[in-house]
Design an enzyme around this catalytic site. Structure first.
Site, short mmCIF file in Angstrom:
data_model
loop_
_atom_site.label_atom_id
_atom_site.label_comp_id
_atom_site.label_asym_id
_atom_site.label_seq_id
_atom_site.Cartn_x
_atom_site.Cartn_y
_atom_site.Cartn_z
N ARG A 75 -9.79 1.30 -12.73
CA ARG A 75 -9.34 -0.07 -13.02
C ARG A 75 -10.46 -1.04 -12.66
O ARG A 75 -10.91 -1.07 -11.51
CB ARG A 75 -8.07 -0.38 -12.21
N HIS A 119 -9.32 -11.39 -13.29
CA HIS A 119 -9.28 -11.19 -11.84
C HIS A 119 -10.04 -12.37 -11.22
O HIS A 119 -11.01 -12.21 -10.50
CB HIS A 119 -9.88 -9.83 -11.46
N GLU A 164 -2.66 -10.66 -9.89
CA GLU A 164 -2.11 -11.49 -8.82
C GLU A 164 -2.06 -12.98 -9.13
O GLU A 164 -2.77 -13.79 -8.52
CB GLU A 164 -2.91 -11.27 -7.52
N ASN A 291 0.16 -4.49 -6.17
CA ASN A 291 -0.90 -4.34 -5.17
C ASN A 291 -0.25 -4.42 -3.80
O ASN A 291 0.40 -5.42 -3.47
CB ASN A 291 -1.94 -5.46 -5.32
N TYR A 293 -0.72 -3.90 0.43
CA TYR A 293 -1.59 -3.68 1.59
C TYR A 293 -0.82 -3.63 2.90
O TYR A 293 -1.18 -2.92 3.82
CB TYR A 293 -2.66 -4.79 1.67
N GLU A 357 -3.29 -1.35 -6.59
CA GLU A 357 -4.26 -1.47 -5.50
C GLU A 357 -3.59 -1.06 -4.21
O GLU A 357 -2.45 -1.45 -3.95
CB GLU A 357 -4.74 -2.93 -5.29
C1 GCO Z 1 -6.43 -8.95 -4.04
C2 GCO Z 1 -7.40 -8.59 -5.02
C3 GCO Z 1 -8.54 -7.80 -4.47
C4 GCO Z 1 -8.81 -7.89 -2.99
C5 GCO Z 1 -7.95 -6.94 -2.23
C6 GCO Z 1 -8.15 -7.00 -0.74
O1 GCO Z 1 -5.44 -8.27 -3.94
O2 GCO Z 1 -6.62 -9.94 -3.35
O3 GCO Z 1 -6.85 -7.94 -6.10
O4 GCO Z 1 -9.56 -8.38 -5.20
O5 GCO Z 1 -10.11 -7.61 -2.71
O6 GCO Z 1 -6.61 -7.22 -2.45
O7 GCO Z 1 -7.85 -8.27 -0.24
#
Ligand code: GCO
Length: 452
Positions: A75, A119, A164, A291, A293, A357
């Site tokens: 991606r 992006h 995002e 995405n 985290y 992600e």
């Molecule tokens: C986001 C973006 C990425 C970042 C990643 C880490 O999610 O902010 O897609 O470009 O680098 O998430 O923060």
């Protein structure tokens, strides 16, 4: 031992401004991130994406790494100002050629190209006319999508319109910590709607030139209420509405949810929603990319100081899920990914999901022998891939997982100080070094089975 369906796609992800560099080459125009990163005080240490990972020149080496890892798909995003340097008009052939070579290089290595069209590198000339505050930008995005799809539509395996939109709108125009650095809640809400509209128009443009799956990538925040008190439940529900459903509801349900409109009413009467917009925004798509985290608990009773990206949930207080943190200060909580996939599936039962992600910035240490023994990142990836397996076992239609990121790269307002790569980039020499996590991902990909 958790294993994955035959057709489950494992990949890695990057984004144009974070890796390409070569900002003045190939006829590329200026983007809002060039302007922002060159504005003193905006990015840590004054870092910019001028060179980043120099991927524009080193892309064959980077594709070789992907092939050696054994990923199914890659991606990446297209830089709008490489295709339309001023955001309007015919395509810059050198820009199209760069991505065309990249796509062919992936296909030659047996890797499926997954393209994200936006992006965050908006052409600066469009920002000068209002950027995402201006409805016209959505139509300019559709023109750009059309140009890219005409060139690559026959070869790209998967398309995402936007990455995002919450970040583009709320960090870009709400808190101003991302480009273009505007801090105004009304502007952020207008931008949100125009991004949603751009998505819909972009889907139409893509469909004209491709039969491949088309979707969008969103950062649905995994939020849990801090308690069952009325105050916490209320703040949590509003944070969820304005942080998450403000993007997916119009796309997948054809309407803004009542709570989103009520929570934001003090900032906007939403006059930007024109007749017919929701039909455009809600046309069918093939997947939603999530995405993920970290996850957070939400309590009420806060008073936001300064500019918050949580427009409509200004009183929300965000509480770390635990104290096991990455170098971003984000709590490591794999079960949040399972919860997120389940939650999104329950709200939108008919759509396929992709983890577009997932990864971690860690404090990497280069050993005397040059190796990077990032056991913490391996544990993170293993835990989260396991969380995807858990969601699959619960019946959630998850179709793929993309590790973020292939390379250490320019981490937006935090510059190059945060390292998300499974491959280290030495910014002085541009040498790429496989961290232990890259070797781990490679051996995982060989079996696609997690240990006990
Ligand atoms: C986001 C973006 C990425 C970042 C990643 C880490 O999610 O902010 O897609 O470009 O680098 O998430 O923060």
């Amino acid at each position: 031992m958790p294993t994955f369906p035959e057709d489950f796609v494992f990949g890695a992800a990057t984004a144009s401004y974070q890796i390409e560099g070569a900002v003045h080459e190939g006829g590329r125009g200026t983007s809002i991130w060039d302007t922002f990163s060159h504005t003193p005080g905006r990015v840590d240490r004054g870092d910019t994406g001028d060179v980043a990972c120099d991927h524009y020149h080193r892309w064959t080496e980077d594709l070789d790494i992907l092939a050696e890892l054994g990923v199914d798909a890659y991606r990446f995003s297209v830089a709008w100002p490489r295709i339309q340097p001023t955001g309007v008009g015919s395509a810059n052939q050198a820009g199209l050629d760069f991505y065309s070579r990249l796509v062919d290089g992936l296909l030659a290595r047996g890797i499926t190209p997954f393209v994200t069209l936006y992006h965050w590198d908006l052409p600066q000339t469009l920002e000068d006319k209002g950027g995402w505050r201006d409805r016209d930008t959505a139509y300019r995005f559709a023109d750009y999508a059309d140009l890219v799809a005409r060139e690559l539509g026959d070869r790209v395996g998967e398309w995402a319109t936007l990455n995002e939109p919450w970040c583009a709108a709320m960090l870009g125009y709400g808190s101003g910590v991302h480009a273009p650095g505007v801090a105004n809640p009304k502007a952020a809400l207008d931008a949100s709607h125009h991004l949603n509209l751009a998505h819909g128009l972009g889907v139409q443009a893509l469909r004209a030139s491709t039969t491949s799956p088309v979707g969008i990538v969103v950062n649905v925040h995994q939020l849990w209420p801090a308690s069952d008190s009325e105050q916490d439940m209320d703040a949590w529900a509003r944070a969820d509405a304005v942080g998450n459903w403000m993007y997916l509801d119009p796309i997948l349900k054809g309407r803004y949810d009542d709570l989103t409109l009520a929570a934001t009413a003090k900032h906007s009467s939403w006059e930007v929603i024109a007749d017919g917009d929701l039909d455009i925004i809600s046309q069918p798509i093939d997947f939603v990319g999530l995405n993920y985290y970290s996850g957070q608990y939400v309590a009420g009773g806060g008073t936001s100081e300064g500019h918050t990206p949580w427009v409509g949930a200004e009183d929300a207080r965000f509480i770390l899920a635990n104290d096991h943190l990455t170098d971003m200060g984000w709590a490591i909580i794999p079960r949040g990914l399972t919860d997120l996939l389940v939650r999104v599936h329950e709200r939108y039962p008919d759509i396929d999901l992709i983890v577009s992600e997932n990864g971690a910035a860690m404090v990497d240490v280069v050993s005397d022998d040059g190796a990077i023994h990032d056991a913490d990142r391996i544990a993170y990836l293993e835990g989260h891939i396991g969380a995807v397996a858990d969601a699959l076992a619960l019946g959630v239609p998850v179709k793929g997982y993309y590790e973020w990121s292939l390379l250490d790269n320019f981490e937006w307002a935090l510059g190059c100080s945060k390292r998300f790569g499974i491959v280290r980039v030495d910014y002085d020499t541009q040498a790429r070094t496989w961290k232990d996590s890259a070797k781990w991902y490679q051996s995982f990909l060989a079996t696609r089975t997690l240990g006990e």
